[in-house]
Design a protein around this motif. Structure first.
Motif, PDB file in Angstrom:
ATOM      1  N   MET A  39     -34.317 -29.978 -45.509  1.00 42.52           N
ATOM      2  CA  MET A  39     -34.808 -30.866 -44.461  1.00 42.52           C
ATOM      3  C   MET A  39     -34.042 -32.193 -44.459  1.00 42.52           C
ATOM      4  SD  MET A  39     -36.999 -29.276 -42.625  1.00 42.52           S
ATOM      5  CE  MET A  39     -37.718 -30.620 -41.690  1.00 42.52           C
ATOM      6  N   THR A  67     -39.411 -22.002 -39.714  1.00 42.84           N
ATOM      7  CA  THR A  67     -38.866 -21.644 -38.410  1.00 42.84           C
ATOM      8  C   THR A  67     -38.889 -20.124 -38.311  1.00 42.84           C
ATOM      9  OG1 THR A  67     -37.441 -23.583 -38.351  1.00 42.84           O
ATOM     10  CG2 THR A  67     -36.849 -21.766 -36.881  1.00 42.84           C
ATOM     11  N   TYR A  77     -44.006 -27.777 -34.059  1.00 44.46           N
ATOM     12  CA  TYR A  77     -43.316 -29.032 -33.791  1.00 44.46           C
ATOM     13  C   TYR A  77     -42.006 -28.713 -33.087  1.00 44.46           C
ATOM     14  CZ  TYR A  77     -46.480 -31.381 -37.017  1.00 44.46           C
ATOM     15  OH  TYR A  77     -47.591 -31.886 -37.619  1.00 44.46           O
ATOM     16  N   HIS A  96     -28.867 -35.692 -42.926  1.00 41.25           N
ATOM     17  CA  HIS A  96     -29.427 -37.004 -42.647  1.00 41.25           C
ATOM     18  C   HIS A  96     -28.856 -37.964 -43.687  1.00 41.25           C
ATOM     19  CE1 HIS A  96     -32.292 -35.471 -39.732  1.00 41.25           C
ATOM     20  NE2 HIS A  96     -32.509 -34.474 -40.568  1.00 41.25           N
ATOM     21  N   ARG A 101     -34.696 -27.072 -37.374  1.00 45.18           N
ATOM     22  CA  ARG A 101     -35.675 -27.536 -38.351  1.00 45.18           C
ATOM     23  C   ARG A 101     -36.847 -28.172 -37.602  1.00 45.18           C
ATOM     24  NH1 ARG A 101     -31.391 -30.926 -41.873  1.00 45.18           N
ATOM     25  NH2 ARG A 101     -31.033 -31.647 -39.767  1.00 45.18           N
ATOM     26  N   LEU A 106     -38.060 -28.532 -32.527  1.00 40.21           N
ATOM     27  CA  LEU A 106     -37.000 -28.265 -33.495  1.00 40.21           C
ATOM     28  C   LEU A 106     -35.807 -29.174 -33.226  1.00 40.21           C
ATOM     29  CD1 LEU A 106     -37.031 -24.355 -33.434  1.00 40.21           C
ATOM     30  CD2 LEU A 106     -38.327 -25.898 -34.929  1.00 40.21           C
ATOM     31  N   ASP A 107     -35.092 -29.534 -34.287  1.00 40.61           N
ATOM     32  CA  ASP A 107     -33.866 -30.302 -34.097  1.00 40.61           C
ATOM     33  C   ASP A 107     -32.710 -29.344 -33.809  1.00 40.61           C
ATOM     34  OD1 ASP A 107     -33.000 -29.256 -36.561  1.00 40.61           O
ATOM     35  OD2 ASP A 107     -33.086 -31.170 -37.621  1.00 40.61           O
ATOM     36  N   ASP A 136     -42.442 -35.446 -37.624  1.00 44.20           N
ATOM     37  CA  ASP A 136     -42.728 -36.798 -37.159  1.00 44.20           C
ATOM     38  C   ASP A 136     -42.948 -36.843 -35.651  1.00 44.20           C
ATOM     39  OD1 ASP A 136     -42.538 -37.750 -39.744  1.00 44.20           O
ATOM     40  OD2 ASP A 136     -40.431 -38.297 -39.553  1.00 44.20           O
ATOM     41  N   ALA A 137     -42.640 -35.756 -34.961  1.00 47.62           N
ATOM     42  CA  ALA A 137     -42.849 -35.672 -33.513  1.00 47.62           C
ATOM     43  C   ALA A 137     -44.292 -35.244 -33.238  1.00 47.62           C
ATOM     44  CB  ALA A 137     -41.875 -34.658 -32.905  1.00 47.62           C
ATOM     45  N   GLN A 141     -39.640 -30.797 -36.656  1.00 46.31           N
ATOM     46  CA  GLN A 141     -39.653 -32.252 -36.749  1.00 46.31           C
ATOM     47  C   GLN A 141     -41.092 -32.757 -36.856  1.00 46.31           C
ATOM     48  OE1 GLN A 141     -36.487 -34.057 -36.860  1.00 46.31           O
ATOM     49  NE2 GLN A 141     -36.301 -31.921 -37.465  1.00 46.31           N
TER      50      GLN A 141
END
Length: 171
Positions: free
Chosen positions: A153, A117, A79, A157, A86, A81-82, A90-91, A88
């Motif tokens: 995670m 990661t 996926y 947020h 991390r 990474l942000d 949901d992507a 993601q």
């Protein structure tokens, strides 16, 4: 005139809130080396030659662990990474890859679905199967890896929720 009285404090509050929220995001866990590749696993699988043995920082969800006599392999659904590196989930998935570790890994420490990661060096590709479909996996010799906890995670947020609701009941 009243709009002007509220506009400056509102802008100041919004700026302070944005700064506070950005300060909460954790820093990246790995410092990218100069020339670290930004290509995703699916891109490397399609055309591996331009990427050679470049350095990557990739992450995703653990699919499974296989142990061999001298190394272990973790298959990962990648996926994006942000900013804290991390994954993601949901992507949209960005392909699969195999992370190669020297020695033995305890599969219990890398359960299926765990977010991870890795930082390491590309080491070619390998053909394999995903169910009944042929698949090409980029291989990464892992230098460092991190399995993310649910708390990590969520870090950075805010637990701020806005919404409109209707409450009611029947007696």
């Amino acid at each position: 005139m009243p709009i002007r009285l509220f506009s400056r404090p509102l802008r100041w509050t919004a700026s302070l809130l944005a700064l506070t929220l950005s300060a909460c995001a954790p820093a990246p866990i790995y410092k990218p080396a100069p020339g670290t590749l930004t290509a995703l696993p699916a891109q490397v699988a399609q055309s591996p030659q331009p990427y050679g043995h470049g350095q990557v920082i990739w992450g995703g969800s653990v699919i499974g662990v296989r142990n061999f006599s001298d190394h272990s392999e973790v298959e990962i659904l990648a996926y994006p990474l942000d900013s804290s590196q991390r994954p993601q989930p949901d992507a949209h998935a960005a392909g699969r890859f195999i992370a190669i570790y020297p020695g033995y890994l305890e599969a219990f420490n890398y359960p299926g679905g765990s977010l991870i990661t890795v930082s390491g060096q590309l080491n070619g590709i390998r053909s394999g199967m995903v169910d009944q479909a042929a698949y090409v996996y980029p291989l990464v010799n892992v230098a460092q890896s991190h399995v993310w906890t649910p708390a990590q995670m969520r870090q950075g947020h805010p637990d701020i929720h806005f919404g409109v609701g209707v409450a009611g009941g029947i007696r």
